[in-house]
Design an enzyme around this catalytic site. Structure first.
Site, PDB file in Angstrom:
ATOM      1  N   HIS A  97       0.846  -1.200   0.000  1.00 17.79           N
ATOM      2  CA  HIS A  97       0.000   0.000   0.000  1.00 17.79           C
ATOM      3  C   HIS A  97       0.878   1.246   0.000  1.00 17.79           C
ATOM      4  O   HIS A  97       1.987   1.246   0.554  1.00 17.79           O
ATOM      5  CB  HIS A  97      -0.980   0.009   1.186  1.00 17.79           C
ATOM      6  CG  HIS A  97      -0.347   0.047   2.550  1.00 17.79           C
ATOM      7  ND1 HIS A  97       0.029   1.220   3.173  1.00 17.79           N
ATOM      8  CD2 HIS A  97      -0.049  -0.940   3.429  1.00 17.79           C
ATOM      9  CE1 HIS A  97       0.540   0.947   4.369  1.00 17.79           C
ATOM     10  NE2 HIS A  97       0.506  -0.367   4.543  1.00 17.79           N
ATOM     11  N   ASP A  99      -0.494   4.390   0.880  1.00 14.97           N
ATOM     12  CA  ASP A  99      -0.929   5.360   1.886  1.00 14.97           C
ATOM     13  C   ASP A  99      -0.154   5.145   3.170  1.00 14.97           C
ATOM     14  O   ASP A  99       0.370   4.044   3.425  1.00 14.97           O
ATOM     15  CB  ASP A  99      -2.437   5.267   2.118  1.00 14.97           C
ATOM     16  CG  ASP A  99      -2.840   4.005   2.863  1.00 14.97           C
ATOM     17  OD1 ASP A  99      -2.548   2.905   2.328  1.00 14.97           O
ATOM     18  OD2 ASP A  99      -3.443   4.092   3.944  1.00 14.97           O
ATOM     19  N   ASP A 131       6.637   1.041   5.887  1.00 14.92           N
ATOM     20  CA  ASP A 131       5.211   0.709   5.916  1.00 14.92           C
ATOM     21  C   ASP A 131       4.411   1.719   5.101  1.00 14.92           C
ATOM     22  O   ASP A 131       3.927   2.706   5.634  1.00 14.92           O
ATOM     23  CB  ASP A 131       4.739   0.707   7.371  1.00 14.92           C
ATOM     24  CG  ASP A 131       3.280   0.327   7.530  1.00 14.92           C
ATOM     25  OD1 ASP A 131       2.772  -0.423   6.685  1.00 14.92           O
ATOM     26  OD2 ASP A 131       2.659   0.787   8.504  1.00 14.92           O
ATOM     27  N   GLU A 164      -5.155   1.601   3.273  1.00 11.19           N
ATOM     28  CA  GLU A 164      -4.986   0.517   4.241  1.00 11.19           C
ATOM     29  C   GLU A 164      -4.884   1.054   5.656  1.00 11.19           C
ATOM     30  O   GLU A 164      -5.470   0.491   6.588  1.00 11.19           O
ATOM     31  CB  GLU A 164      -3.735  -0.300   3.899  1.00 11.19           C
ATOM     32  CG  GLU A 164      -3.592  -1.594   4.688  1.00 11.19           C
ATOM     33  CD  GLU A 164      -2.927  -1.422   6.049  1.00 11.19           C
ATOM     34  OE1 GLU A 164      -3.074  -2.315   6.900  1.00 11.19           O
ATOM     35  OE2 GLU A 164      -2.261  -0.377   6.267  1.00 11.19           O
ATOM     36  N   GLU A 165      -4.165   2.155   5.841  1.00 10.36           N
ATOM     37  CA  GLU A 165      -3.955   2.672   7.185  1.00 10.36           C
ATOM     38  C   GLU A 165      -5.237   3.216   7.811  1.00 10.36           C
ATOM     39  O   GLU A 165      -5.360   3.259   9.033  1.00 10.36           O
ATOM     40  CB  GLU A 165      -2.884   3.769   7.173  1.00 10.36           C
ATOM     41  CG  GLU A 165      -1.508   3.309   6.716  1.00 10.36           C
ATOM     42  CD  GLU A 165      -0.818   2.364   7.694  1.00 10.36           C
ATOM     43  OE1 GLU A 165      -1.462   1.967   8.689  1.00 10.36           O
ATOM     44  OE2 GLU A 165       0.347   2.028   7.459  1.00 10.36           O
ATOM     45  N   HIS A 431       4.555   3.634  12.137  1.00 16.67           N
ATOM     46  CA  HIS A 431       3.473   4.391  12.771  1.00 16.67           C
ATOM     47  C   HIS A 431       3.989   5.389  13.811  1.00 16.67           C
ATOM     48  O   HIS A 431       3.191   6.156  14.359  1.00 16.67           O
ATOM     49  CB  HIS A 431       2.421   3.491  13.428  1.00 16.67           C
ATOM     50  CG  HIS A 431       1.636   2.665  12.460  1.00 16.67           C
ATOM     51  ND1 HIS A 431       0.404   2.124  12.769  1.00 16.67           N
ATOM     52  CD2 HIS A 431       1.884   2.273  11.185  1.00 16.67           C
ATOM     53  CE1 HIS A 431      -0.065   1.442  11.742  1.00 16.67           C
ATOM     54  NE2 HIS A 431       0.837   1.513  10.762  1.00 16.67           N
TER      55      HIS A 431
END
Length: 462
Positions: A97, A99, A131, A164-165, A431
């Protein structure tokens, strides 16, 4: 050597990937520069659209057919492409992904979050570096290495998600409406990572997730605390009571009716290693009880993601009329996310004090996932990781995070073999502020993915 006879023990895949790393770094820098947070309240949608266009252009440059930017039901865009393989070859779907999570505390970043920066430790820092924009680059590196070492021996589909996030389910719903689009014999989800840098790992299970927004209202408007405090019900205080009810004295999650006694039977996670990985301050206890793996991979876990209330600077002596919070609940394999959502909402309502008015809004949900590690694809991956990490054997762990698409794909394609690999080892700090990727891990995991595609093609011919 033809694509159908490529031999991973003789093809110089590792050397090719190594030669491509400068290009990979430049491309990852371009991708990281897009502020592709899939939330228009925080960043303009044009940033996500530009990132999607970049991915689509990259697939076209690699010869992919049917490249399309898909408008999904949640308003985000996913990118799809297909590269046919030799006659009779299996098809492998590669997922990542583009995003990313918001950068959070900008002051906490040593270097700009949307500027890929190599620091003295050799790692590449930037939001999405691991990520999962690094996952996009990993797929490209593996395919490019195969193209110059005998060809790509399988049909390849690529899907790169755009939300996705956020957990808003756009790609899941699109896949359900177009079930033929992502059909494949094997699916490689490039959004996980090694248990530790240098230790090749597949993720065998994922916790699911549900997110709720909770609002508490008690008054028509804020009141002077000197005149009304002590009798007027404070909405912020009521919300704090609700949030506190979600944890036991030791910090473990307590949602009425939701089991929280699961056990993890796989790789052990020593507590001292976890404290180091999580950067827990000296003297601060971990929360919960029993093994760390139980708490991370086999039990539910609640997190208060944010609270809407006045900041300390500029605060007034007021009794608050309203307060709001967003709550995340991670749901382990064996539990149903929809049922967990109902239990969490019921718990919030039951524990709201003083007759305060409470409203609960669901803003995201994804089911947990458990992979079949006995499938031929896992044997192919074990061999591939052995080639990329000499002297190491593949390990299987759980992951506390959620990838909602996994269960959608498992339901749509029950015969497909699903593997989870990636670049998000503990030092990556996904994150969090100062997210980074290890270029060595990017290089080795790209080598592993290339070998896997060769091994898997061979396994389907035997």
């Amino acid at each position: 050597m033809s694509a159908s006879t490529a031999d991973p023990t003789t093809a110089p895949i590792a050397e090719t990937v190594a030669s491509l790393m400068p290009r990979a770094k430049a491309e990852l820098a371009e991708l990281v520069a897009f502020q592709s947070v899939a939330d228009p309240a925080q960043f303009p949608p044009s940033e996500c659209e530009a990132a999607a266009a970049w991915v689509a252009d990259a697939l076209r440059a690699e010869g992919f057919r049917d490249v399309a930017v898909l408008d999904t039901p949640d308003g985000s865009q996913s990118v799809y492409g297909y590269l046919p393989g030799p006659a009779g070859a299996p098809t492998v779907l590669l997922y990542a992904h583009y995003d990313v999570q918001p950068p959070l505390d900008l002051a906490g970043w040593v270097t700009p979050p949307f500027e890929l920066t190599e620091r003295e430790d050799g790692r590449w820092y930037g939001r999405g570096a691991a990520d999962c924009k690094g996952g996009v680059i990993m797929h490209l590196l593996a395919l490019r290495a195969l193209k110059v070492n005998g060809g790509i021996p399988v049909g390849v589909k690529v899907i790169v998600e755009g939300s996705e996030e956020q957990g808003t389910g756009g790609l899941e719903r699109y896949a359900e409406e177009h079930p033929e689009l992502l059909a494949a014999d094997a699916i490689v989800i490039g959004d996980a990572g090694n248990f530790r840098a240098g230790l090749p790992t597949v993720t065998a299970s994922l916790r699911g997730m549900t997110m709720l927004r909770v609002q508490v209202d008690t008054l028509e408007g804020n009141l002077h605390s000197g005149l009304f405090g002590g009798a007027a019900p404070d909405a912020l205080a009521a919300l704090i009571r609700v949030l506190d009810s979600l944890r036991a004295e030791d910090g473990s999650t307590t949602v009425d009716g939701l089991a929280a006694d699961g056990r993890w039977e796989g790789l052990r996670y020593p507590e001292e290693d976890f404290r180091k990985d999580a950067k827990v301050l000296d003297g601060v206890d971990l929360i919960g009880h029993d093994a760390v793996g139980d708490r991370l991979w086999a039990r539910p876990a609640v997190t208060v993601m944010g609270i809407d209330c006045p900041p300390v600077v500029g605060a007034t002596p007021s009794v608050h009329a309203s307060a709001r919070a967003q709550i995340s609940l991670r749901v382990p394999p064996g539990q149903d996310a929809a049922e967990a959502t109902k239990l969490l909402a019921a718990h919030v309502e039951a524990h709201t004090p003083w007759g305060a008015r409470v409203s609960v809004e669901q803003v995201g949900q994804g089911q947990p996932f458990r992979a079949d590690t006995t499938s031929p694809a896992y044997s192919s991956m074990a061999q591939a990781l052995r080639a990329a990490y000499p002297g190491e054997e593949m390990q299987a762990v759980g992951m506390g995070g959620s990838i909602p698409l996994c269960n959608t794909l498992a339901a749509l394609y029950p015969e497909a073999e699903i593997l989870l690999i990636g670049l998000s080892e503990p030092e990556a700090q996904i994150h969090a502020v100062n997210e980074s990727v290890s270029p060595e891990e990017l290089e080795r995991m790209s080598v592993a993915e290339a070998h896997f595609l060769v091994n898997y093609a061979h396994s389907k011919r035997v």
